[in-house]
Design an enzyme around this catalytic site. Structure first.
Site, PDB file in Angstrom:
ATOM      1  N   GLY A  11       0.821  -1.208   0.000  1.00  0.00           N
ATOM      2  CA  GLY A  11       0.000   0.000   0.000  1.00  0.00           C
ATOM      3  C   GLY A  11       0.850   1.251   0.000  1.00  0.00           C
ATOM      4  O   GLY A  11       2.076   1.198   0.155  1.00  0.00           O
ATOM      5  N   ASP A  12       0.169   2.378  -0.215  1.00  0.00           N
ATOM      6  CA  ASP A  12       0.819   3.690  -0.192  1.00  0.00           C
ATOM      7  C   ASP A  12       1.874   3.840  -1.287  1.00  0.00           C
ATOM      8  O   ASP A  12       2.860   4.553  -1.120  1.00  0.00           O
ATOM      9  CB  ASP A  12       1.439   3.967   1.195  1.00  0.00           C
ATOM     10  CG  ASP A  12       0.446   3.694   2.311  1.00  0.00           C
ATOM     11  OD1 ASP A  12      -0.649   4.263   2.239  1.00  0.00           O
ATOM     12  OD2 ASP A  12       0.742   2.905   3.216  1.00  0.00           O
ATOM     13  N   GLU A  13       1.656   3.183  -2.415  1.00  0.00           N
ATOM     14  CA  GLU A  13       2.627   3.262  -3.526  1.00  0.00           C
ATOM     15  C   GLU A  13       2.470   4.541  -4.340  1.00  0.00           C
ATOM     16  O   GLU A  13       3.299   4.802  -5.219  1.00  0.00           O
ATOM     17  CB  GLU A  13       2.470   2.065  -4.470  1.00  0.00           C
ATOM     18  CG  GLU A  13       2.927   0.732  -3.906  1.00  0.00           C
ATOM     19  CD  GLU A  13       1.797  -0.020  -3.220  1.00  0.00           C
ATOM     20  OE1 GLU A  13       0.703   0.557  -3.095  1.00  0.00           O
ATOM     21  OE2 GLU A  13       2.012  -1.159  -2.797  1.00  0.00           O
ATOM     22  N   LYS A  15      -0.788   5.418  -5.667  1.00  0.00           N
ATOM     23  CA  LYS A  15      -1.830   5.077  -6.642  1.00  0.00           C
ATOM     24  C   LYS A  15      -2.764   6.251  -6.901  1.00  0.00           C
ATOM     25  O   LYS A  15      -3.211   6.460  -8.031  1.00  0.00           O
ATOM     26  CB  LYS A  15      -2.611   3.879  -6.096  1.00  0.00           C
ATOM     27  CG  LYS A  15      -3.697   3.374  -6.982  1.00  0.00           C
ATOM     28  CD  LYS A  15      -4.247   2.044  -6.488  1.00  0.00           C
ATOM     29  CE  LYS A  15      -4.242   1.817  -5.015  1.00  0.00           C
ATOM     30  NZ  LYS A  15      -5.137   2.577  -4.182  1.00  0.00           N
ATOM     31  N   GLY A  16      -3.039   7.021  -5.838  1.00  0.00           N
ATOM     32  CA  GLY A  16      -3.992   8.129  -5.953  1.00  0.00           C
ATOM     33  C   GLY A  16      -3.651   9.066  -7.090  1.00  0.00           C
ATOM     34  O   GLY A  16      -4.513   9.437  -7.897  1.00  0.00           O
ATOM     35  N   ALA A  38      -7.266   2.916   5.336  1.00  0.00           N
ATOM     36  CA  ALA A  38      -6.358   4.052   5.537  1.00  0.00           C
ATOM     37  C   ALA A  38      -6.777   5.099   4.505  1.00  0.00           C
ATOM     38  O   ALA A  38      -7.840   4.995   3.915  1.00  0.00           O
ATOM     39  CB  ALA A  38      -4.930   3.598   5.323  1.00  0.00           C
ATOM     40  N   GLY A  39      -5.962   6.086   4.264  1.00  0.00           N
ATOM     41  CA  GLY A  39      -6.350   7.079   3.279  1.00  0.00           C
ATOM     42  C   GLY A  39      -5.180   7.450   2.413  1.00  0.00           C
ATOM     43  O   GLY A  39      -4.052   7.072   2.694  1.00  0.00           O
ATOM     44  N   HIS A  40      -5.454   8.131   1.316  1.00  0.00           N
ATOM     45  CA  HIS A  40      -4.346   8.665   0.541  1.00  0.00           C
ATOM     46  C   HIS A  40      -4.697  10.071   0.080  1.00  0.00           C
ATOM     47  O   HIS A  40      -5.863  10.445   0.004  1.00  0.00           O
ATOM     48  CB  HIS A  40      -3.977   7.748  -0.621  1.00  0.00           C
ATOM     49  CG  HIS A  40      -5.080   7.565  -1.601  1.00  0.00           C
ATOM     50  ND1 HIS A  40      -5.879   6.462  -1.607  1.00  0.00           N
ATOM     51  CD2 HIS A  40      -5.502   8.357  -2.602  1.00  0.00           C
ATOM     52  CE1 HIS A  40      -6.760   6.576  -2.577  1.00  0.00           C
ATOM     53  NE2 HIS A  40      -6.560   7.709  -3.200  1.00  0.00           N
ATOM     54  N   GLN A 223      -5.673  -0.772  -0.568  1.00  0.00           N
ATOM     55  CA  GLN A 223      -4.583  -1.508   0.097  1.00  0.00           C
ATOM     56  C   GLN A 223      -3.667  -1.993  -1.029  1.00  0.00           C
ATOM     57  O   GLN A 223      -3.450  -1.247  -1.948  1.00  0.00           O
ATOM     58  CB  GLN A 223      -5.105  -2.648   0.979  1.00  0.00           C
ATOM     59  CG  GLN A 223      -5.919  -2.180   2.169  1.00  0.00           C
ATOM     60  CD  GLN A 223      -7.326  -1.814   1.752  1.00  0.00           C
ATOM     61  OE1 GLN A 223      -8.039  -2.629   1.194  1.00  0.00           O
ATOM     62  NE2 GLN A 223      -7.752  -0.607   2.027  1.00  0.00           N
ATOM     63  N   THR A 303      -3.875   8.876   9.830  1.00  0.00           N
ATOM     64  CA  THR A 303      -3.415   8.611  11.197  1.00  0.00           C
ATOM     65  C   THR A 303      -2.112   9.338  11.518  1.00  0.00           C
ATOM     66  O   THR A 303      -1.791   9.557  12.678  1.00  0.00           O
ATOM     67  CB  THR A 303      -3.148   7.099  11.393  1.00  0.00           C
ATOM     68  OG1 THR A 303      -2.176   6.711  10.402  1.00  0.00           O
ATOM     69  CG2 THR A 303      -4.399   6.268  11.210  1.00  0.00           C
ATOM     70  N   ARG A 305       0.711   8.071  11.282  1.00  0.00           N
ATOM     71  CA  ARG A 305       1.741   7.167  11.838  1.00  0.00           C
ATOM     72  C   ARG A 305       2.871   6.950  10.818  1.00  0.00           C
ATOM     73  O   ARG A 305       2.634   6.818   9.615  1.00  0.00           O
ATOM     74  CB  ARG A 305       1.167   5.843  12.355  1.00  0.00           C
ATOM     75  CG  ARG A 305       0.368   5.005  11.405  1.00  0.00           C
ATOM     76  CD  ARG A 305      -0.073   3.687  12.098  1.00  0.00           C
ATOM     77  NE  ARG A 305      -0.989   2.978  11.236  1.00  0.00           N
ATOM     78  CZ  ARG A 305      -1.347   1.721  11.394  1.00  0.00           C
ATOM     79  NH1 ARG A 305      -0.881   1.016  12.394  1.00  0.00           N
ATOM     80  NH2 ARG A 305      -2.182   1.138  10.571  1.00  0.00           N
ATOM     81  N   GLY A 417       7.147  13.565  -9.039  1.00  0.00           N
ATOM     82  CA  GLY A 417       6.705  14.523  -8.030  1.00  0.00           C
ATOM     83  C   GLY A 417       5.219  14.348  -7.795  1.00  0.00           C
ATOM     84  O   GLY A 417       4.550  13.631  -8.549  1.00  0.00           O
TER      85      GLY A 417
HETATM   86  P1  IMP Z   1      -7.140  -3.532   8.217  1.00  0.00           P
HETATM   87  O1  IMP Z   1      -7.332  -3.438   6.743  1.00  0.00           O
HETATM   88  O2  IMP Z   1      -7.546  -2.289   8.941  1.00  0.00           O
HETATM   89  O3  IMP Z   1      -7.774  -4.771   8.797  1.00  0.00           O
HETATM   90  O4  IMP Z   1      -5.551  -3.689   8.476  1.00  0.00           O
HETATM   91  C1  IMP Z   1      -4.833  -4.846   8.075  1.00  0.00           C
HETATM   92  C2  IMP Z   1      -3.429  -4.482   7.641  1.00  0.00           C
HETATM   93  O5  IMP Z   1      -3.472  -3.757   6.420  1.00  0.00           O
HETATM   94  C3  IMP Z   1      -2.645  -3.584   8.608  1.00  0.00           C
HETATM   95  O6  IMP Z   1      -1.278  -3.934   8.556  1.00  0.00           O
HETATM   96  C4  IMP Z   1      -2.834  -2.192   8.030  1.00  0.00           C
HETATM   97  O7  IMP Z   1      -1.814  -1.310   8.400  1.00  0.00           O
HETATM   98  C5  IMP Z   1      -2.793  -2.515   6.544  1.00  0.00           C
HETATM   99  N1  IMP Z   1      -3.529  -1.546   5.733  1.00  0.00           N
HETATM  100  C6  IMP Z   1      -4.851  -1.417   5.646  1.00  0.00           C
HETATM  101  N2  IMP Z   1      -5.182  -0.451   4.784  1.00  0.00           N
HETATM  102  C7  IMP Z   1      -4.038   0.030   4.288  1.00  0.00           C
HETATM  103  C8  IMP Z   1      -3.726   1.029   3.310  1.00  0.00           C
HETATM  104  O8  IMP Z   1      -4.601   1.653   2.706  1.00  0.00           O
HETATM  105  N3  IMP Z   1      -2.404   1.252   3.092  1.00  0.00           N
HETATM  106  C9  IMP Z   1      -1.427   0.550   3.704  1.00  0.00           C
HETATM  107  N4  IMP Z   1      -1.684  -0.402   4.614  1.00  0.00           N
HETATM  108  C10 IMP Z   1      -2.972  -0.658   4.902  1.00  0.00           C
END
Ligand code: IMP
Length: 438
Positions: A11-13, A15-16, A38-40, A223, A303, A305, A417
């Site tokens: 994730g977080d490559e 893509k957005g 998560a979000g992007h 993801q 988040t 983080r 960029g």
């Molecule tokens: P869950 O999808 O909230 O159940 O999380 C499962 C795992 O996937 C955890 O390690 C999260 O950090 C990871 N994860 C979930 N969504 C994303 C994302 O959009 N980007 C990166 N990691 C993600």
């Protein structure tokens, strides 16, 4: 033309940005799995849009966006995001946003259960986003989930909530959290479902009609490949199929209607949450990791983080290319590496003294891996904003060619960029044909 796009790593490559670039060329941009995990961020001029649930195509006013049956939708988060988009000047209406009647809902007790499940796992926790994604998919597979269409019927909704909450509360209370109340949940969800009603659609039929009219569809995976519940680093995965195969099931589009698959690959790797990460930069490479994290802004969009950083993993990316059948790759964030003297690429794994060429199924094997690195010299020049491949420093071009050879797939786009125009489209590539709409 129906193209699937997904991330090749954890994730977080980036893509957005690529979806945002392509969205102009497509009539429909849709998601097929996941939730608001998560979000992007997508940057357009001086505006930053944070997207969690809605496809990135929502920023383009002429694009119709779809949330597919394979998704789990938190109705509260859905409207928070819709309202945020409206506040940022994006027009959102049922004509351009469709929600599958078969998508499952994330309920308040799913969020609570995500917390208790993580607590129960202690040191072995997954590091989930705590949004209730996993528990919502558990209910789906357990045939007790609540779908969007169920929530539109007050009687069904109330019955399901009462039945499911009894079990959920048993666990929630055991872990010292206050019980949840069926009446409160019913009031909250039925009001949100009523607001959602105009957006609800039989999306597979919608796609069949769109196909007849030769509409172009972009299916956006969330993801990423190594977080796929079947093919990822299980159990440290999300609970849905992020790989390209999931696009057919999660949208109701027949597999043979899909015409291409695009992989998003970043010039280095990151991971959030727990789980094995063979090329992670550990203590001895903390300085490099910090530099990459800072230059690449590798912190969670929602988040905040910090993401774990590592070197490019060609074994894992090759695995992703095989699984998804990538026709072309978008390579992102090359400019982040401009400052490095040396760039390492993992070209093989050694487990217990033996060379392995495939991606191991078992998490503990992945933890024991010793990556075999090839070292390339950094280019130490600015690549930010370059738009032609021949303008890249020679060593940066060599790095791109090296990665393409290792993965075995063309690199058709290079992102230099965060802005839309900071992009190289490689002439004559499969990618360039998608951009020209052929
Ligand atoms: P869950 O999808 O909230 O159940 O999380 C499962 C795992 O996937 C955890 O390690 C999260 O950090 C990871 N994860 C979930 N969504 C994303 C994302 O959009 N980007 C990166 N990691 C993600």
């Amino acid at each position: 033309m129906i193209i699937v796009i997904n991330g090749s790593q954890w994730g977080d490559e980036g893509k957005g940005k690529v979806v945002d670039l392509l969205a102009d060329r497509f009539d429909i941009v849709a998601r097929y799995q996941g939730g608001h995990n998560a979000g992007h961020s997508v940057y357009v001029g001086d505006k930053a849009f944070v997207l969690r649930l809605l496809p990135s195509g929502i920023i383009h006013e002429d694009t119709v966006c779809v949330l597919g049956n394979g998704m789990v939708i938190d109705p509260k988060a859905f409207f928070e995001e819709v309202d945020q988009m409206i506040a940022q000047g994006i027009s959102i209406n049922p004509g351009r946003l469709k929600v599958s009647s078969r998508a499952h809902l994330i309920m308040p007790y799913h969020r609570a259960l995500d917390h208790t499940s993580e607590e129960r796992l202690g040191n072995e926790k997954i590091g989930t986003t705590l949004r209730g994604i996993g528990p919502a998919y558990e209910d789906k597979a357990g045939r007790r989930g609540i779908r969007v269409s169920d929530a539109l019927s007050p009687e069904v909704l109330r019955n399901r909530i009462e039945r499911n909450l009894e079990d959920a509360n048993r666990i929630i209370v055991t872990y010292g959290q206050p019980p949840l109340y069926a009446d409160e949940i019913f009031e909250e969800i039925s009001a949100l479902a009523e607001r959602m009603k105009p957006f609800v659609c039989e999306t597979s039929h919608f796609y069949a009609e769109a196909k007849k009219q030769n509409k172009k569809i972009l299916l956006e995976g969330a993801q990423a490949t190594l977080l796929d519940v079947d093919h990822g680093t299980y159990p440290f995965v999300t609970s849905s199929n992020a790989t390209a195969g999931g696009a057919s099931v999660g949208s109701g589009i027949p597999p043979h209607h899909i015409t291409g698959v695009l992989g998003i690959v970043r010039t280095y790797a990151t991971r959030v949450g727990e789980g094995p990460f063979p090329t992670e930069m550990l203590e001895d490479e903390q300085e490099t990791a910090d530099l990459i994290r800072k230059r690449g802004n590798e912190f969670g969009s929602v988040t905040g983080r910090p993401r774990r950083c590592g070197w490019f993993d060609a074994v894992a990316t090759r695995y992703a290319a095989e699984l998804n059948g990538y026709d072309s790759i978008a390579l992102t964030k090359i400019d982040v590496l401009d400052a490095l003297d040396e760039i390492k690429v993992c070209v093989g794994y050694v487990v217990n003294g033996e060379r392995v060429d495939t991606f191991p199924a078992v998490s503990s094997d992945l933890r024991q891996i010793q990556p075999v690195y090839e070292s390339l010299e950094g280019w130490k020049e600015d690549t930010l904003g370059i738009t032609e491949i021949d303008e890249l420093p020679a060593k940066a071009k060599e790095y791109v060619e090296f990665l393409s050879k290792e993965i075995g797939v063309e690199i058709g786009l290079i992102s230099t960029g965060p802005e839309r125009d900071q992009t190289i489209i490689v002439k004559g590539s499969v990618m360039s044909s998608w951009f020209s709409g052929q």
